[in-house]
Design a protein around this motif. Structure first.
Motif, short mmCIF file in Angstrom:
data_model
loop_
_atom_site.label_atom_id
_atom_site.label_comp_id
_atom_site.label_asym_id
_atom_site.label_seq_id
_atom_site.Cartn_x
_atom_site.Cartn_y
_atom_site.Cartn_z
N GLN A 46 25.46 9.34 6.10
CA GLN A 46 26.31 9.31 4.99
C GLN A 46 25.60 8.54 3.50
O GLN A 46 25.55 9.13 2.47
N ARG A 47 24.94 7.39 3.90
CA ARG A 47 24.35 6.66 2.82
C ARG A 47 23.23 7.34 2.15
O ARG A 47 22.92 7.28 0.88
N ALA A 48 22.39 7.84 3.02
CA ALA A 48 21.00 8.70 2.74
C ALA A 48 21.44 9.88 1.78
O ALA A 48 20.95 10.14 0.60
N HIS A 49 22.77 10.53 2.32
CA HIS A 49 23.04 11.65 1.55
C HIS A 49 23.57 11.12 -0.06
O HIS A 49 23.27 11.94 -0.95
N GLN A 50 24.28 10.32 0.05
CA GLN A 50 24.67 9.61 -1.42
C GLN A 50 23.75 9.23 -2.33
O GLN A 50 23.54 9.61 -3.16
N GLU A 51 22.59 8.53 -1.48
CA GLU A 51 21.38 8.28 -2.22
C GLU A 51 20.62 9.68 -2.88
O GLU A 51 20.31 9.58 -4.03
N ARG A 52 20.43 10.58 -2.23
CA ARG A 52 20.04 11.93 -2.70
C ARG A 52 20.60 12.64 -3.76
O ARG A 52 20.01 12.97 -4.72
N VAL A 53 21.96 12.56 -3.47
CA VAL A 53 23.05 13.03 -4.67
C VAL A 53 22.78 12.11 -5.90
O VAL A 53 22.62 12.90 -7.10
N ALA A 54 22.74 10.79 -5.88
CA ALA A 54 22.48 10.08 -6.97
C ALA A 54 21.22 10.15 -7.55
O ALA A 54 21.11 10.27 -8.95
N THR A 55 20.29 10.43 -6.93
CA THR A 55 18.86 10.61 -7.47
C THR A 55 18.81 11.87 -8.05
O THR A 55 18.29 12.07 -9.22
N GLY A 56 19.42 12.90 -7.65
CA GLY A 56 19.53 14.06 -8.21
C GLY A 56 20.28 14.23 -9.56
O GLY A 56 19.89 14.78 -10.53
N GLU A 57 21.18 13.55 -9.34
CA GLU A 57 22.01 13.35 -10.87
C GLU A 57 21.14 12.53 -11.76
O GLU A 57 21.45 12.95 -13.22
N THR A 58 20.49 11.64 -11.28
CA THR A 58 19.82 10.76 -12.48
C THR A 58 18.75 11.77 -13.01
O THR A 58 18.31 11.81 -14.28
N TYR A 59 18.11 12.72 -12.34
CA TYR A 59 17.02 13.72 -12.75
C TYR A 59 17.49 14.46 -13.62
O TYR A 59 16.95 14.76 -14.91
N ASP A 60 18.88 15.06 -13.40
CA ASP A 60 19.69 15.85 -14.37
C ASP A 60 19.82 15.22 -15.54
O ASP A 60 19.85 15.91 -16.75
N ARG A 61 20.25 14.03 -15.55
CA ARG A 61 20.49 13.22 -16.85
C ARG A 61 18.99 13.10 -17.66
O ARG A 61 19.06 13.21 -18.72
N MET A 62 17.89 12.80 -16.88
CA MET A 62 16.85 12.74 -17.80
C MET A 62 16.56 14.12 -18.40
O MET A 62 16.01 14.21 -19.33
N VAL A 63 16.84 15.20 -17.66
CA VAL A 63 16.39 16.26 -18.34
C VAL A 63 16.95 16.79 -19.33
O VAL A 63 16.59 17.33 -20.46
N GLU A 64 18.37 16.44 -19.28
CA GLU A 64 19.51 16.45 -20.19
C GLU A 64 18.96 15.71 -21.62
O GLU A 64 19.00 16.19 -22.89
N ALA A 65 18.48 14.37 -21.36
CA ALA A 65 17.99 13.61 -22.45
C ALA A 65 16.66 14.45 -23.16
O ALA A 65 16.75 14.33 -24.26
N VAL A 66 15.72 14.87 -22.36
CA VAL A 66 14.65 15.62 -23.02
C VAL A 66 15.26 16.67 -23.75
O VAL A 66 14.67 16.92 -24.74
#
Length: 210
Positions: A46-66
């Motif tokens: 469950q923790r690994a899944h949550q970390e993958r989701v959080a990482t994907g969300e961070t990347y999405d925010r980076m793309v949105e900022a770009v």
């Protein structure tokens, strides 16, 4: 039932009860450990899944900022992705945006700090950084970066670095090698043949299929 059979059953029962009494703590401990391992495995998954989701969300925010032109925020979000599988992609996206914003030095710095365990992504990072270094007049640094490359695009970029440094004979050899490795129908072949001509070489009439 015979008396001796009853005695045997009684003795066996006593032995079982005695063994359970002597090993009760071990049995309970084993049961608790087994349950803990099962629970721990579920928690880890469950923790690994949550970390993958959080990482994907961070990347999405980076793309949105770009996309929004907020490169400071994009840089912060990209830094948060260090050590993840998204790090290389984030660096490439950020460097492209920085270059489009006429900040070549920032793009170079971003790509210098980018790494990837994926050979394909690593090659893209290396090629883009080398091209920026050539454009910045740092041909020698580009050549160091491209030492030992064997794919057509990287060899072509190495030729560009040598051309920029005035080393025409070496550049011509690189362009010839790149053409030999490049598919005859590749769209970049025409430009590569033009580069070869500029260094005094003559393109072959047909290319080698890769």
């Amino acid at each position: 039932m015979a008396l001796d059979e009853l005695l045997d059953e009684h003795e066996q029962g006593e032995k079982v009860r005695g063994w359970l009494k002597d090993n009760a703590l071990g049995l309970i401990g084993g049961l608790v450990l087994g349950l803990a391992l099962i629970g721990g495995g579920k928690w880890w998954t469950q923790r690994a899944h949550q970390e993958r989701v959080a990482t994907g969300e961070t990347y999405d925010r980076m793309v949105e900022a770009v996309d929004a032109g907020d490169l400071d925020k994009a840089k912060t979000e990209a830094a948060a992705l260090a050590g993840t599988k998204y790090a290389a992609l984030a660096a490439l996206d950020l460097a492209k945006a920085q270059l489009e914003a006429d900040d070549r030095d920032a793009a170079i710095a971003t790509l210098r700090g980018a790494t990837s365990e994926d050979p394909g992504l690593a090659a893209v990072i290396r090629q883009r950084l080398a091209r920026l270094l050539v454009d910045a007049g740092q041909g020698e640094d580009a050549l160091k970066l491209l030492d030992g490359v064997d794919d057509p695009s990287s060899i072509e970029t190495r030729g560009d670095a040598r051309y920029a440094l005035g080393r025409m004979d070496e550049a011509r050899k690189d362009y010839q090698e790149a053409l030999r490795k490049l598919d005859a129908a590749a769209p970049q072949r025409q430009l590569l043949e033009l580069k070869l001509t500029q260094t005094g070489g003559t393109p072959e009439t047909t290319g080698t299929q890769s």
